[in-house]
Scaffold this active site. Sequence first.
Site, short mmCIF file in Angstrom:
data_model
loop_
_atom_site.label_atom_id
_atom_site.label_comp_id
_atom_site.label_asym_id
_atom_site.label_seq_id
_atom_site.Cartn_x
_atom_site.Cartn_y
_atom_site.Cartn_z
N ASP A 1 44.19 53.11 68.72
CA ASP A 1 43.37 52.90 69.92
C ASP A 1 44.12 53.23 71.20
OD1 ASP A 1 41.28 51.71 68.25
OD2 ASP A 1 42.57 49.95 68.16
N GLY B 1 44.03 56.11 72.83
CA GLY B 1 43.35 57.10 73.66
C GLY B 1 43.66 58.52 73.23
N GLY C 1 39.04 55.72 64.75
CA GLY C 1 38.03 55.76 65.79
C GLY C 1 38.55 56.44 67.04
N HIS C 2 38.02 57.63 67.35
CA HIS C 2 38.42 58.36 68.54
C HIS C 2 37.20 58.48 69.45
CE1 HIS C 2 41.93 60.63 66.39
NE2 HIS C 2 42.06 59.33 66.39
#
Length: 435
Positions: free
Chosen positions: A18, A20, A47-48
């Site tokens: 997470d 970024g 999760g991007h």
Amino acid sequence: MTSAARKVSVLLGAQWGDEGKGKIIDFLIENHKINVTARCQGGNNAGHTVVANGRKYDFHILPSGIISPTCFNVIGNGVVVNLDAFFSELAHNGVLSEPGWEKRIMISSEAHLVFGVHSQVDGRQEDSLAAKNKIGTTNRGIGPTYSSKCFRNGIRVADLMADFEEFSEKYRRLVEHYKKQFPSIEVDVDGELARFKEHREKLAELKLVGDTVGFIHEQRTNGKQVLIEGANGALLDIDFGTYPYVTSSNSTVGGACTGLGVPPTAIGSVIGVVKAYQTRVGTGPFPTELFDADGEKLQSIGKEVGVTTGRKRRCGWIDLFLLRRSAMINGYTDIALTKLDILDTFPTIKVAVGYKLNGQTLTAPPAQTNAWGAVEVEYKEFEGWMEPTVGVRKYEDLPEKCRQYIQFIEEFIKVPIVYIGVGAERESLIVRQKQ
């Protein structure tokens, strides 16, 4: 392979995920003429988030380059592929409406498949653990799929694309294997096989499966720029992370080689993406975690909610002791520091610079799980800059106290900070020249 083959770049999360990464990848694609983006490990547990073209994209298994019409996208052999999630994500992000999208993506025939039974096993295994021992898995079946791979009863994309009767028999054996361990598991075998037959036909029709190793090497030989996109984060690596509270793959630089068939000598640069503070989803050690108003403020301003799980992220001060270890293992050539603007309104900012255990100064993070709870953190304190950084595009225009914070991080980990994120949008990025 000729000596003229172009080097690849690797981009990795340097913390617990997470950080970024999606934003930085998007910037590199648009500004550095990236021809190929490639996923090397993990699955749809990643999760991007990318904000571009006036909309927000959420990626879990797709490479972030899928939104660029000029970028080819590879899902490598080290990725575990949930085909339901793959096709759903294509639709959710509007990819299916783009002409010729199928000519810009290739799934490795050697990648392993995630089945519904893997997700059920994931949940059963997590439920069987005592509360204090729970890993905080995403329940996406990623761990059990990698376990199947190591147990050598896993099923690969190539199996699906070959003789379907043989594939079906392998699948039935896999289900029986798990039902012996977890008798309460309920699997609609015929329904699952029917769905995979549809997937098989679609993959064949669109020609989405291929030899990704050969493809990447061909692209390099032809002088194309390849960007390898790591998932999760270095501190979640199965070997070097806070074991057992880790992911099930190598999310450090070695995973780029084994997950795509790229030799170490082909890597030219390794970009580590670092959030300006620290976050973690799920359970596991987090020495700098904040349980006070500052922690709540970081969570609120930073909108720290997991893309994959929807869970609130735990928040704390940046841990440079762990980041230095991350840099040691991965050999970062550049750092991208993200979400610096979230710290704009903090009058005091701390950074972790060392650990003590039982009065002894540590030179490395604890290898034994129980030792983490007894770690004492040594902090360095900074006076906050208390000025907005959103909209700043030149490093010299940042507040002086902000630049001091950045410089300290650079000097501590001995890696230049080249990219600085000061907002969610693609253009909210400061790019520095290496000194």
